[in-house]
Scaffold this motif. Structure first.
Motif, PDB file in Angstrom:
ATOM      1  N   CYS A 151      43.528  86.359  79.824  1.00  0.00           N
ATOM      2  CA  CYS A 151      42.945  85.053  79.499  1.00  0.00           C
ATOM      3  C   CYS A 151      44.011  83.981  79.688  1.00  0.00           C
ATOM      4  CB  CYS A 151      42.458  85.078  78.057  1.00  0.00           C
ATOM      5  SG  CYS A 151      42.078  83.438  77.423  1.00  0.00           S
ATOM      6  N   CYS A 201      44.755  82.026  76.006  1.00  0.00           N
ATOM      7  CA  CYS A 201      45.537  82.620  74.928  1.00  0.00           C
ATOM      8  C   CYS A 201      46.442  83.754  75.394  1.00  0.00           C
ATOM      9  CB  CYS A 201      44.626  83.125  73.813  1.00  0.00           C
ATOM     10  SG  CYS A 201      43.733  84.621  74.252  1.00  0.00           S
ATOM     11  N   GLU A 227      45.699  86.716  76.154  1.00  0.00           N
ATOM     12  CA  GLU A 227      45.209  88.048  75.801  1.00  0.00           C
ATOM     13  C   GLU A 227      44.902  88.853  77.072  1.00  0.00           C
ATOM     14  OE1 GLU A 227      44.800  89.412  72.851  1.00  0.00           O
ATOM     15  OE2 GLU A 227      43.113  90.788  72.889  1.00  0.00           O
ATOM     16  N   CYS A 235      36.803  85.259  77.055  1.00  0.00           N
ATOM     17  CA  CYS A 235      37.884  86.008  76.413  1.00  0.00           C
ATOM     18  C   CYS A 235      37.372  86.581  75.097  1.00  0.00           C
ATOM     19  CB  CYS A 235      39.076  85.099  76.164  1.00  0.00           C
ATOM     20  SG  CYS A 235      40.318  85.873  75.103  1.00  0.00           S
ATOM     21  N   CYS A 251      39.522  84.477  72.185  1.00  0.00           N
ATOM     22  CA  CYS A 251      39.418  83.034  71.933  1.00  0.00           C
ATOM     23  C   CYS A 251      38.180  82.410  72.573  1.00  0.00           C
ATOM     24  CB  CYS A 251      40.675  82.302  72.391  1.00  0.00           C
ATOM     25  SG  CYS A 251      40.786  82.110  74.179  1.00  0.00           S
TER      26      CYS A 251
HETATM   27 ZN    ZN Z   1      41.744  84.054  75.192  1.00  0.00          ZN
END
Ligand code: ZN
Ligand code: ADP
Ligand code: ZN
Length: 808
Positions: free
Chosen positions: A515, A518, A520, A555, A558
């Motif tokens: 992502c 963030c 991730e 995501c 987030c």
């Molecule tokens: Zn994210």
């Protein structure tokens, strides 16, 4: 009754407890059971097959239960192999019963008729008798037939007069022995890549499910027999549908013939060049003097190591001894096997993991009966019951696939040396990039070093260029997969009708999905590893446990919609290449495109025959292939492996770069290798670029010496695992206590989270042990194992890996 008459036998069973179990022998079995035979015995509420270690008359302290059935009339493991099994159990700290089970390819459940082989006495008698009696003599006919290979009673009865009677009398005199022939319960239970499906000529009325209808439609459009596995690429669920249609008699299923068979044209041997001759002379000397000696044959890629092996095998055969050649899993192709059939004909047996149980058992019998005295096999081939073994060759001795990554975690190369020592045989370890351990053993005089420093017929080594991708980026301001230099070189090959191989050490489209908002990454739910994106079916796949899911549109953490793809996979390389060079014909070889052995071969074959210009692949393509028209090898990134948290990272990188470079310029055209890297100064990359094994070896050896890594210490990895994190943590804490303080000469690092802390739904903690003294290490490991058994940790909770080849 040559084997005596005993009341008890000690049996090793495949259970975590280590000791043998004593069973009473019923009257009917007393004179027939011998060490090395398998027996069926009761164990708690179960029945287990075990191997007899000893027969005796010492009554056990507790009353012994009775053995149920004898499975083999003659021992399946001779004394030598039994001893080897015991060595493995002790050295690798594995339960003996499991080791012995792994040494035998024969399944024991279903019986179907009998198969006869000559005993040693029978072989001698046959030689004598055949001189004395007429050729039509029924006894002579049976003996002659059995001399070439083991045969079933049914076959003999059909082909030869009076066979039944002759067999009975020969068996009574101990000249032949019968063995139960076991067949797979249902031949159609073969794996999908070994089954062919075809529409039945007349088809019954039947209601079909959707996948069944789809398969029938496909088969109507494409008449003929199709491989099930291949069909799966075109028809979803093809293999299940084919099997159910088979039951309804709508289609016909049949076995595909063995992928490797014995029909090959013989090729005239090359006459050896001076370095080959020099190397061979020393091996020859060792074989004829019947002494145990280990050679390290260090020959650059294309120096003709195989020809030396073939000559050594000739020597062994001429001396009346058997030979065993071990090759890495991926290298055992029909072409490779063909060379051996071509040279040694029907004396060759092949042991390969792609074979079914029945096929493997067939080859195994052919070896044990003495009909095959040259065995070519992968790792477990080291247990082949070759008679009078005189030579073991381990090709590409540095290869990781010699190490078994499940219990017992043995290394086939090292087991080969131990076996040869007890057989008084000679060992040849061959490689262009010997493992540090083997090269160091040669330096210390434990092995004899033989060198082939040049390619055959004065062919030049390929010219290697390092391409600094940092400079490329500064100059082009683009994060490109291919440098300008590499693209240019490929285009030039296209114009000249020459071929290119491109190596990328990662399959899939890009390595992971992340992502942008963030950071991730999308991880596997079972393993703490990122999932790999696969473009073809738009899925993300875990390469360890095969877990798959769709690419999320948001995501998961987030909810941002800015999902992007990181890294680079072979699928993406192929796609970019299509864009850059629209006219090129490109093939790809990795575990996604290659489902079966056969398929792999056909892609390679097509490439060899010139149906493609470029072959893109993972390290599958780095080994052994000899394709004369390849004049360019490109390595997309030398850096991937260098980052792994493993003390062998540099060695492995050096090996793969060298092996891959070795694919270029093997014919009459000179080759070029282009290595893209952001670490052109790393010694593994630099020395590979200069074909300088010696410099790499010295540098790496220094690193190992400083850090006390093998070969300057003995190493083991203890891994504790459980599906529950608390349990895994508690077990590793308990084991930690038990191991503290460590004995002198041992250094224990851990417990620590394993480099892959969660795998296949299990949490993992590890202890890494370095020991200055191997005996002390072994003693500690056995104590750790008993600790786990006493605490009743499950059978798989503690993994002991002696001489680990990878710490990942
Ligand atoms: Zn994210
Ligand atoms: P290596 O395994 O050392 O990389 P190979 O054994 O595959 O090399 O040999 C490379 C090629 O050289 C093969 O095509 C082989 O047939 C050929 N070759 C081997 N020995 C000789 C020789 N003495 N003269 C000519 N060609 C040879
Ligand atoms: Zn997984």
């Amino acid at each position: 009754m040559p084997d005596g008459y005993y009341h008890y036998c000690d049996v090793s069973l495949p259970v975590p407890l280590d000791q043998p179990f004593t069973y009473a022998l019923p009257e009917t079995l007393r004179h027939r059971v011998a060490p090395g035979c398998r027996v069926l015995v009761p164990f708690g509420p179960r029945r287990l097959t075990g191997v007899v270690l000893r027969t005796h008359d010492d009554p056990p302290a507790m009353e012994a239960r009775e053995a149920l059935r004898l499975i083999d009339a003659q021992p399946v493991l001779d004394e030598e192999l039994l001893a080897l099994g015991k060595w493995i159990a002790s050295y690798y700290c594995a339960p003996l019963g499991e080791v012995l089970r792994g040494m035998l390819p024969l399944a024991s459940e279903i019986r179907k008729g009998k198969i006869y082989s000559l005993t040693d006495a029978g072989r001698d008698a046959a030689r004598q008798l055949l001189l004395e009696v007429a050729a039509e003599d029924p006894v002579a006919q049976v003996l002659r037939a059995l001399e070439s290979r083991p045969l079933s009673a049914a076959y003999l009865a059909k082909k030869l007069p009076l066979a039944d009677k002759v067999i009975r009398s020969l068996e009574k005199r101990g000249f032949i022995f019968p063995e139960q022939l076991h067949e797979d319960r249902d031949p159609l239970r073969a794996p999908s890549d070994r089954l062919l499906v075809e529409l039945a000529a007349t088809r019954p009325e039947a209601k079909l499910s959707k996948p069944e209808r789809e398969l029938v439609a496909f088969l109507e459009l494409h008449p003929g027999a199709h491989n099930l596995k291949d069909l799966e690429a075109s028809v979803r669920g093809a293999s299940g549908a084919a099997r159910s249609l088979g039951k309804k008699k709508f289609v016909v299923l049949k076995r595909e013939p063995m992928p490797i068979s014995g029909v090959w044209a013989a090729r005239a041997p090359h006459s050896l060049n001076p370095p080959q001759r020099e190397a061979f002379a020393q091996i020859h000397e060792a074989i004829v003097s019947r002494k145990f000696q280990t050679f390290l044959l260090h020959g650059v890629t294309g120096s003709g190591k195989t020809e030396v092996y073939l000559n050594a095998i000739d020597t062994a055969l001429a001396a009346g001894r058997g030979a065993l050649l071990l090759v890495p899993e991926i290298a055992l192709t029909p072409a490779m096997a063909g060379q051996f059939f071509g040279r040694f004909g029907d004396q060759v047996a092949i042991l390969h993991s792609a074979f079914t149980d029945t096929e493997r058992a067939e080859q195994w019998r052919k070896i044990r009966s003495g009909a095959a005295s040259v065995v070519v096999g992968t790792r477990s081939g080291v247990f082949a019951p070759v008679r009078n073994l005189g030579l073991i060759v381990v090709d590409e001795e540095h290869d990781q696939s010699y190490k078994q990554e499940e219990t017992p975690r043995y290394n086939g190369r090292d087991v080969a040396i131990v076996r040869a020592r007890s057989a008084g045989a000679c060992v040849v370890l061959g490689s262009a990039t010997p493992s540090l351990e083997s090269r160091y053993n040669a330096e210390r005089g434990k092995y004899t070093l033989l060198e082939l420093p040049d390619r055959v017929e004065a062919r030049p080594m390929p010219h290697v260029e390092l391409i600094d991708m940092r400079v490329e980026f500064l100059e082009t301001r683009k994060q490109a997969t291919f440098s300008r230099r590499l693209l240019e070189a490929i285009s030039l090959r296209l114009e000249n009708g020459e071929q290119t191989m491109l190596l990328l050490n990662r399959r899939g489209f890009s390595s992971s999905v992340a992502c942008r908002a963030c950071g991730e990454r999308v991880n596997c739910v079972n393993c703490s590893l990122t999932l790999t994106f696969h473009r073809r079916d738009r899925r993300m796949l875990c390469h360890y446990c095969n877990y798959a899911e769709k690419v999320p549109s948001q995501c998961p953490k987030c909810q941002s919609e800015h999902i992007y793809f990181l890294g680079l996979g072979s699928e993406k390389v192929e796609e970019e290449l299509h864009r850059e060079l629209p006219k090129a014909r490109i093939a790809r070889l990795d575990r996604d495109t290659v489902s079966g052995k056969r398929h792999y071969e056909s892609i390679l074959q097509n490439f060899r025959e010139g149906h493609y210009d470029i072959l893109v692949g993972t390290q599958m393509i780095a080994k052994g292939h000899d394709i004369p028209n390849v004049t360019l090898v490109g390595i997309i990134s030398a850096d991937i492996g260098l980052g792994f948290p493993d003390f062998r990272a540099a060695e492995r990188t050096f090996q793969i770069l060298t092996q891959m470079s070795g694919r270029a310029g093997r014919g009459n055209l000179p080759g070029v290798v282009l290595i893209q890297t952001i670490q052109p100064d790393h010694y593994a990359v630099r020395m590979a670029g200069k074909h300088d094994y010696q410099a790499f070896y010295e540098r790496e050896l220094e690193f190992r010496r400083c850090m006390r890594y093998p070969p300057f210490s003995a190493m083991a990895n203890l891994l504790v695992r459980s599906e529950k994190q608390e349990v895994a943590l508690r077990m590793s804490a308990d084991l930690g206590h038990f191991l503290t303080p460590p004995p002198e000469q041992l250094k224990i690092m851990g417990p620590a989270e394993a480099p892959v802390p969660r795998l296949k739904n299990e949490y993992r903690y590890q202890f890494l042990i370095k020991a200055a003294n191997r005996a002390a290490l072994s003693e500690l490991l056995h104590r750790a194992r008993h600790f786990a058994v006493e605490r009743k940790w499950g059978a798989t909770a503690l993994v002991i890996d002696v001489d680990p080849v990878t710490l990942m």
